[in-house]
Design a protein around this motif. Structure first.
Motif, PDB file in Angstrom:
ATOM      1  N   PHE A  42       0.857  -1.187   0.000  1.00  0.00           N
ATOM      2  CA  PHE A  42       0.000   0.000   0.000  1.00  0.00           C
ATOM      3  C   PHE A  42       0.890   1.231   0.000  1.00  0.00           C
ATOM      4  N   HIS A  43       0.757   2.036  -1.026  1.00  0.00           N
ATOM      5  CA  HIS A  43       1.602   3.168  -1.413  1.00  0.00           C
ATOM      6  C   HIS A  43       2.823   2.653  -2.164  1.00  0.00           C
ATOM      7  N   CYS A  44       3.032   3.166  -3.345  1.00  0.00           N
ATOM      8  CA  CYS A  44       4.201   2.814  -4.155  1.00  0.00           C
ATOM      9  C   CYS A  44       5.374   3.741  -3.891  1.00  0.00           C
ATOM     10  N   GLY A  45       5.093   4.936  -3.343  1.00  0.00           N
ATOM     11  CA  GLY A  45       6.138   5.914  -3.123  1.00  0.00           C
ATOM     12  C   GLY A  45       6.532   6.627  -4.401  1.00  0.00           C
ATOM     13  N   PRO A  46       7.289   7.706  -4.285  1.00  0.00           N
ATOM     14  CA  PRO A  46       7.784   8.412  -5.472  1.00  0.00           C
ATOM     15  C   PRO A  46       8.876   7.615  -6.161  1.00  0.00           C
ATOM     16  N   GLU A  75      -1.372  10.394  -6.885  1.00  0.00           N
ATOM     17  CA  GLU A  75      -0.464  11.490  -6.545  1.00  0.00           C
ATOM     18  C   GLU A  75       0.930  10.895  -6.515  1.00  0.00           C
ATOM     19  N   SER A  76       1.945  11.658  -6.869  1.00  0.00           N
ATOM     20  CA  SER A  76       3.260  11.061  -7.094  1.00  0.00           C
ATOM     21  C   SER A  76       3.830  10.361  -5.869  1.00  0.00           C
ATOM     22  N   MET A  82       4.756   3.442  -9.363  1.00  0.00           N
ATOM     23  CA  MET A  82       3.856   2.330  -9.693  1.00  0.00           C
ATOM     24  C   MET A  82       4.407   1.436 -10.810  1.00  0.00           C
ATOM     25  N   ASN A  83       4.816   2.030 -11.910  1.00  0.00           N
ATOM     26  CA  ASN A  83       5.257   1.211 -13.037  1.00  0.00           C
ATOM     27  C   ASN A  83       6.613   0.566 -12.811  1.00  0.00           C
ATOM     28  N   ASP A 107      -5.119   4.382 -17.956  1.00  0.00           N
ATOM     29  CA  ASP A 107      -4.160   4.995 -18.873  1.00  0.00           C
ATOM     30  C   ASP A 107      -2.746   5.000 -18.304  1.00  0.00           C
ATOM     31  N   LEU A 108      -2.589   5.255 -17.004  1.00  0.00           N
ATOM     32  CA  LEU A 108      -1.259   5.461 -16.429  1.00  0.00           C
ATOM     33  C   LEU A 108      -0.517   4.167 -16.131  1.00  0.00           C
TER      34      LEU A 108
END
Length: 244
Positions: A42-46, A75-76, A82-83, A107-108
């Motif tokens: 939970f949360h990917c982080g910047p 949000e970043s 994420m990717n 899309d993202l």
């Protein structure tokens, strides 16, 4: 900088990085790894923190084992990497509310996300995560939280954000005063007629642990903390309306 790892509830790990130059006193950036048959982050982080956070995940489970990625809103600091996670974990999939998928994530995300219906439970084998939509609370039309019904852990996203270095876990601490002090700096919350009722609904879940993205995790009377937060925002809304 370093990313520390602490277990805050059974099978729930807080991965925390202190950003020392933010807001004067520093600012914690926390992700939460749920160790399960199908591990969830939970949360990917910047993006720039991905090397640190992925190394922290690997202390608990191999990164390639990740099956699910989730976050509070687009949000970043929540999904910037994420990717990178999707590339590192070939079987991972983003899970988010259907609205967020439609508006942004279809899309993202480099792989199609898994849309969650309001109130849907995602059973990851050892943890049951209920999707709780919280539009505009604290901000973002597509905002959501996840409640781990197995451990009673509410993955809070930006709720109760506070400034400064924070211990991994506190008990019956005053989170609300610190949250409003941070609100007075960032002005990040979308204050609407639904802000307080939405937070009261989270209190009704009776969580046993609050997992903050920016601040400590907390145990104790978590419902009372959320109700106090709701009443604080209700008072601020009333004060704003009185000046119009």
């Amino acid at each position: 900088m370093e990313t520390t790892v602490h277990e805050i509830a059974e099978g729930v790990y807080r991965l925390s990085t202190l950003l020392p130059d933010v807001a004067g006193a520093g600012f914690t950036m926390n992700q939460f790894l749920l160790d399960a048959e199908e591990p969830l982050l939970f949360h990917c982080g910047p993006r720039r923190l991905f090397p640190l956070v992925s190394a922290a995940v690997a202390k608990v489970r191999p990164v390639e084992d990740l099956r699910w990625l989730a976050f509070g809103h687009v949000e970043s600091d929540e999904c910037g990497a994420m990717n990178l996670w999707l590339a590192a974990a070939p079987h991972a999939q983003v899970a988010h509310g259907a609205l967020g998928c439609m508006v942004s994530l279809d899309d993202l995300a480099d792989r199609p996300p898994r849309p969650l219906a309001d109130g849907e439970v995602l059973d990851i084998g050892g943890h049951r995560l209920r999707h709780v939509p919280t539009p505009h609370v604290p901000h973002g039309w597509e905002a959501q939280l996840l409640h781990d019904e197995t451990t009673g852990t509410l993955l809070c996203g930006d709720l109760l954000t506070q400034i400064g270095e924070a211990p991994p876990l506190v008990h019956d601490a005053d989170l609300v005063s610190a949250a409003f002090a941070a609100e007075d700096v960032f002005h990040a919350t979308g204050l609407t007629a639904q802000t307080a009722p939405t937070i009261r609904g989270l209190a009704d879940l009776a969580p046993r642990t609050l997992a903050l993205m920016h601040g400590p995790s907390a145990t104790g009377d978590c419902a009372a903390t959320l109700r106090a937060l709701a009443e604080g925002y209700a008072a601020r809304l009333d004060a704003t309306a009185a000046t119009v």
